[in-house]
Design an enzyme around this catalytic site. Structure first.
Site, PDB file in Angstrom:
ATOM      1  CB  CYS A 136      -0.913   0.025   1.225  1.00  0.00           C
ATOM      2  SG  CYS A 136      -2.043  -1.362   1.288  1.00  0.00           S
ATOM      3  NE  ARG A 172      -2.740  -4.575  -2.843  1.00  0.00           N
ATOM      4  CZ  ARG A 172      -2.239  -3.897  -1.812  1.00  0.00           C
ATOM      5  NH1 ARG A 172      -2.442  -2.593  -1.729  1.00  0.00           N
ATOM      6  NH2 ARG A 172      -1.541  -4.502  -0.872  1.00  0.00           N
TER       7      ARG A 172
HETATM    8  C1  BEZ Z   1       0.614  -4.598   1.886  1.00  0.00           C
HETATM    9  O1  BEZ Z   1       1.810  -4.803   1.896  1.00  0.00           O
HETATM   10  O2  BEZ Z   1       0.123  -3.540   1.499  1.00  0.00           O
HETATM   11  C2  BEZ Z   1      -0.298  -5.686   2.365  1.00  0.00           C
HETATM   12  C3  BEZ Z   1       0.064  -6.990   2.121  1.00  0.00           C
HETATM   13  C4  BEZ Z   1      -0.751  -8.008   2.576  1.00  0.00           C
HETATM   14  C5  BEZ Z   1      -1.916  -7.701   3.276  1.00  0.00           C
HETATM   15  C6  BEZ Z   1      -2.281  -6.396   3.468  1.00  0.00           C
HETATM   16  C7  BEZ Z   1      -1.479  -5.369   3.016  1.00  0.00           C
END
Ligand code: BEZ
Length: 237
Positions: free
Chosen positions: A53, A136
């Site tokens: 993110c 997402r």
């Molecule tokens: C992230 O790195 O944004 C992420 C990865 C797995 C679950 C939730 C967020």
């Protein structure tokens, strides 16, 4: 929370964007009415202070001017509270350097959605992937408030911003010129004419009667659309 409670009917392409009021990092918004007359990309991310993110928000912040130049407002969302959002965006600006991006300031609104009201309305909670985090999701909403395209990615997969921009330009171009765009189309490449709707038009097309038109068969014809005719070709990638 029961899985069943998290599953609500998902809005679909062609539906009016579900309305909501929300608190964001840029103040309160009344969605989608505050943005009528503009395109909007409403997107969700799983959680603040997570790496994928963070890479996405830095990229959104860097590329926001390209979307603004296309008449498109970015609006983000996660199931986190306002103070978490503020702290995360401050950390991004003050501390994170990634792929040549640093000091990145997120200027578009980021919705707080701890009640999951908006995430549920937009089908952003997909319990098979996570019951506590939004996937997402990307909703392209047109200037009349109609959902025009939806793309979903899982938690582990960062979005491709060139594709988000390409999709936006392609839809704007299709609306403006009543054409369609072929696989992997890029601005400046040939576009597809509406399929012939009568035997006469089909015949004319196959007889090469339409100037500049190339037909691979009567139902599959293309024509050039120069890049100068496309919304803001400058930032095209
Ligand atoms: C992230 O790195 O944004 C992420 C990865 C797995 C679950 C939730 C967020």
């Amino acid at each position: 929370m029961e899985t069943q409670e998290l599953i609500t009917p998902m809005p679909r392409i062609g539906d009016s964007a579900p309305a909501f009021k929300a608190i964001t990092t840029q103040g309160e918004i009344n969605f989608p009415f505050d943005y009528s007359g503009k395109w909007v990309i409403l997107f969700s991310h799983p959680a603040d202070f997570t790496p994928v993110c963070t890479s996405e928000f830095m990229t959104f912040a860097k590329r926001e001017p390209e979307f603004t130049a296309l008449g498109c407002q970015l609006v983000g969302l996660s199931i986190d509270g306002l103070y978490s959002h503020i702290a995360w965006l401050r950390t991004i600006k003050e501390k994170i350097e990634f792929k040549g991006m640093k000091n990145m300031e997120v200027k578009f609104p980021l919705i707080e959605d701890i009640t999951m009201e908006v995430a549920k309305k937009y089908g952003m909670i997909q319990p098979g992937e996570s019951s506590t985090k939004a996937v997402r999701a990307v909703f392209f909403i047109d200037p009349k408030g109609i959902i025009r395209a939806i793309i979903y990615y899982p938690l582990s997969l960062g979005r491709n911003f060139d594709e988000l921009k390409r999709a936006l330009i392609a839809m704007q171009t299709a609306d403006k010129y009543s054409i369609a765009t072929p696989a992997d189309w890029q601005p400046g490449e040939d576009v597809i004419l509406p399929t012939a709707g009568s035997c006469g038009v089909a015949k004319d097309r196959m007889d090469d009667k339409e100037e500049g038109v190339t037909c691979y068969d009567w139902f599959f014809c293309t024509k050039p659309l120069p890049i100068e005719k496309i919304n803001n070709p400058k930032h095209v990638v």
